[in-house]
Design a protein around this motif. Sequence first.
Motif, PDB file in Angstrom:
ATOM      1  N   LEU A 233      55.680 -63.964 -23.657  1.00 47.15           N
ATOM      2  CA  LEU A 233      55.706 -65.277 -23.010  1.00 47.15           C
ATOM      3  C   LEU A 233      54.376 -65.605 -22.339  1.00 47.15           C
ATOM      4  N   GLY A 234      53.705 -64.600 -21.800  1.00 42.24           N
ATOM      5  CA  GLY A 234      52.394 -64.821 -21.196  1.00 42.24           C
ATOM      6  C   GLY A 234      51.357 -65.240 -22.218  1.00 42.24           C
ATOM      7  N   VAL A 235      51.351 -64.586 -23.364  1.00 43.72           N
ATOM      8  CA  VAL A 235      50.405 -64.953 -24.423  1.00 43.72           C
ATOM      9  C   VAL A 235      50.724 -66.358 -24.951  1.00 43.72           C
ATOM     10  N   LEU A 236      52.017 -66.674 -25.122  1.00 42.14           N
ATOM     11  CA  LEU A 236      52.389 -68.031 -25.541  1.00 42.14           C
ATOM     12  C   LEU A 236      51.960 -69.067 -24.506  1.00 42.14           C
ATOM     13  N   SER A 237      52.087 -68.730 -23.230  1.00 43.70           N
ATOM     14  CA  SER A 237      51.628 -69.637 -22.177  1.00 43.70           C
ATOM     15  C   SER A 237      50.119 -69.837 -22.245  1.00 43.70           C
ATOM     16  N   ASP A 238      49.393 -68.752 -22.477  1.00 40.47           N
ATOM     17  CA  ASP A 238      47.937 -68.858 -22.606  1.00 40.47           C
ATOM     18  C   ASP A 238      47.557 -69.761 -23.773  1.00 40.47           C
ATOM     19  N   ILE A 239      48.251 -69.613 -24.879  1.00 43.97           N
ATOM     20  CA  ILE A 239      47.956 -70.430 -26.064  1.00 43.97           C
ATOM     21  C   ILE A 239      48.256 -71.898 -25.782  1.00 43.97           C
ATOM     22  N   LEU A 240      49.427 -72.168 -25.210  1.00 45.21           N
ATOM     23  CA  LEU A 240      49.816 -73.555 -24.955  1.00 45.21           C
ATOM     24  C   LEU A 240      48.952 -74.233 -23.901  1.00 45.21           C
ATOM     25  N   LEU A 241      48.513 -73.478 -22.898  1.00 43.81           N
ATOM     26  CA  LEU A 241      47.697 -74.058 -21.837  1.00 43.81           C
ATOM     27  C   LEU A 241      46.208 -74.044 -22.166  1.00 43.81           C
ATOM     28  N   GLY A 242      45.843 -73.362 -23.228  1.00 45.13           N
ATOM     29  CA  GLY A 242      44.440 -73.302 -23.624  1.00 45.13           C
ATOM     30  C   GLY A 242      43.596 -72.443 -22.708  1.00 45.13           C
ATOM     31  N   SER A 243      44.209 -71.470 -22.071  1.00 43.97           N
ATOM     32  CA  SER A 243      43.453 -70.587 -21.184  1.00 43.97           C
ATOM     33  C   SER A 243      43.020 -69.338 -21.950  1.00 43.97           C
ATOM     34  N   VAL A 244      42.242 -68.523 -21.293  1.00 42.56           N
ATOM     35  CA  VAL A 244      41.773 -67.284 -21.904  1.00 42.56           C
ATOM     36  C   VAL A 244      42.978 -66.397 -22.194  1.00 42.56           C
ATOM     37  N   LEU A 245      43.023 -65.836 -23.376  1.00 42.74           N
ATOM     38  CA  LEU A 245      44.162 -65.043 -23.820  1.00 42.74           C
ATOM     39  C   LEU A 245      44.370 -63.831 -22.913  1.00 42.74           C
ATOM     40  N   GLY A 246      45.544 -63.727 -22.350  1.00 41.14           N
ATOM     41  CA  GLY A 246      45.902 -62.588 -21.522  1.00 41.14           C
ATOM     42  C   GLY A 246      45.924 -62.863 -20.035  1.00 41.14           C
ATOM     43  N   VAL A 247      45.420 -64.011 -19.606  1.00 41.79           N
ATOM     44  CA  VAL A 247      45.355 -64.299 -18.171  1.00 41.79           C
ATOM     45  C   VAL A 247      46.759 -64.501 -17.601  1.00 41.79           C
ATOM     46  N   HIS A 248      47.540 -65.379 -18.195  1.00 47.68           N
ATOM     47  CA  HIS A 248      48.908 -65.585 -17.727  1.00 47.68           C
ATOM     48  C   HIS A 248      49.789 -64.379 -18.055  1.00 47.68           C
ATOM     49  N   ALA A 249      49.487 -63.705 -19.133  1.00 50.61           N
ATOM     50  CA  ALA A 249      50.244 -62.512 -19.496  1.00 50.61           C
ATOM     51  C   ALA A 249      50.105 -61.446 -18.402  1.00 50.61           C
ATOM     52  N   LEU A 250      48.914 -61.290 -17.862  1.00 44.62           N
ATOM     53  CA  LEU A 250      48.694 -60.320 -16.785  1.00 44.62           C
ATOM     54  C   LEU A 250      49.574 -60.640 -15.588  1.00 44.62           C
ATOM     55  N   GLY A 251      49.562 -61.888 -15.165  1.00 42.79           N
ATOM     56  CA  GLY A 251      50.383 -62.286 -14.019  1.00 42.79           C
ATOM     57  C   GLY A 251      51.860 -62.088 -14.264  1.00 42.79           C
ATOM     58  N   MET A 252      52.319 -62.459 -15.453  1.00 39.53           N
ATOM     59  CA  MET A 252      53.743 -62.319 -15.759  1.00 39.53           C
ATOM     60  C   MET A 252      54.159 -60.858 -15.852  1.00 39.53           C
ATOM     61  N   ILE A 253      53.291 -60.021 -16.375  1.00 35.39           N
ATOM     62  CA  ILE A 253      53.619 -58.591 -16.487  1.00 35.39           C
ATOM     63  C   ILE A 253      53.766 -57.972 -15.101  1.00 35.39           C
ATOM     64  N   VAL A 254      52.869 -58.282 -14.187  1.00 33.59           N
ATOM     65  CA  VAL A 254      52.939 -57.708 -12.836  1.00 33.59           C
ATOM     66  C   VAL A 254      54.207 -58.168 -12.126  1.00 33.59           C
ATOM     67  N   VAL A 255      54.501 -59.453 -12.214  1.00 32.81           N
ATOM     68  CA  VAL A 255      55.687 -59.999 -11.561  1.00 32.81           C
ATOM     69  C   VAL A 255      56.963 -59.440 -12.199  1.00 32.81           C
ATOM     70  N   THR A 256      56.982 -59.331 -13.511  1.00 32.47           N
ATOM     71  CA  THR A 256      58.140 -58.787 -14.212  1.00 32.47           C
ATOM     72  C   THR A 256      58.352 -57.320 -13.862  1.00 32.47           C
TER      73      THR A 256
END
Length: 159
Positions: A59-82
């Motif tokens: 879901l973090g990688v999909l969020s990065d793709i949809l938001l056009g951010s650097v790949l893995g940025v949202h994934a990092l946040g989601m992994i820590v919170v999860t």
Amino acid sequence: MVKQGAFTLILSYLVALVLMVMPMPGSFDIFRPDWVTLVLLYWVLALPHRVNIGTALVLGVLSDILLGSVLGVHALGMIVVTYFAARHFQRIRNFSLPQQAILIAFLILLKRMLVFQANVFIHDAEFTANYFWPALTSALFWLWLFPLLRKIRRRFGVN
């Protein structure tokens, strides 16, 4: 064939991803709740044996793709919170709904700070106080989203 429970999970993630990128007026956009993280946290608390860090990564990688951010940025946040939610899911389940909402606000705030720090490290991101409003609105929407997703989970027998 995909089981009904898996279909319900995937559909809830897709709705959250659509809500994440749905156009809003600029004055309201700064208050947009973190829908994907909210839905992810609900499923982590409800089904920790099925929804885990791997789901957060996807879901973090999909969020990065949809938001056009650097790949893995949202994934990092989601992994820590999860990880935190999965590690303490039994304790969090025993909290009242308002207590859970406060914890959700802190978890969303943590995720947003991690994403901001990663963006500062990658490129010069500029801090504004508006960056953290979604933590408050996410906590408020948790009070509505938690009972809704629980009702969906029970209605469709997701386990």
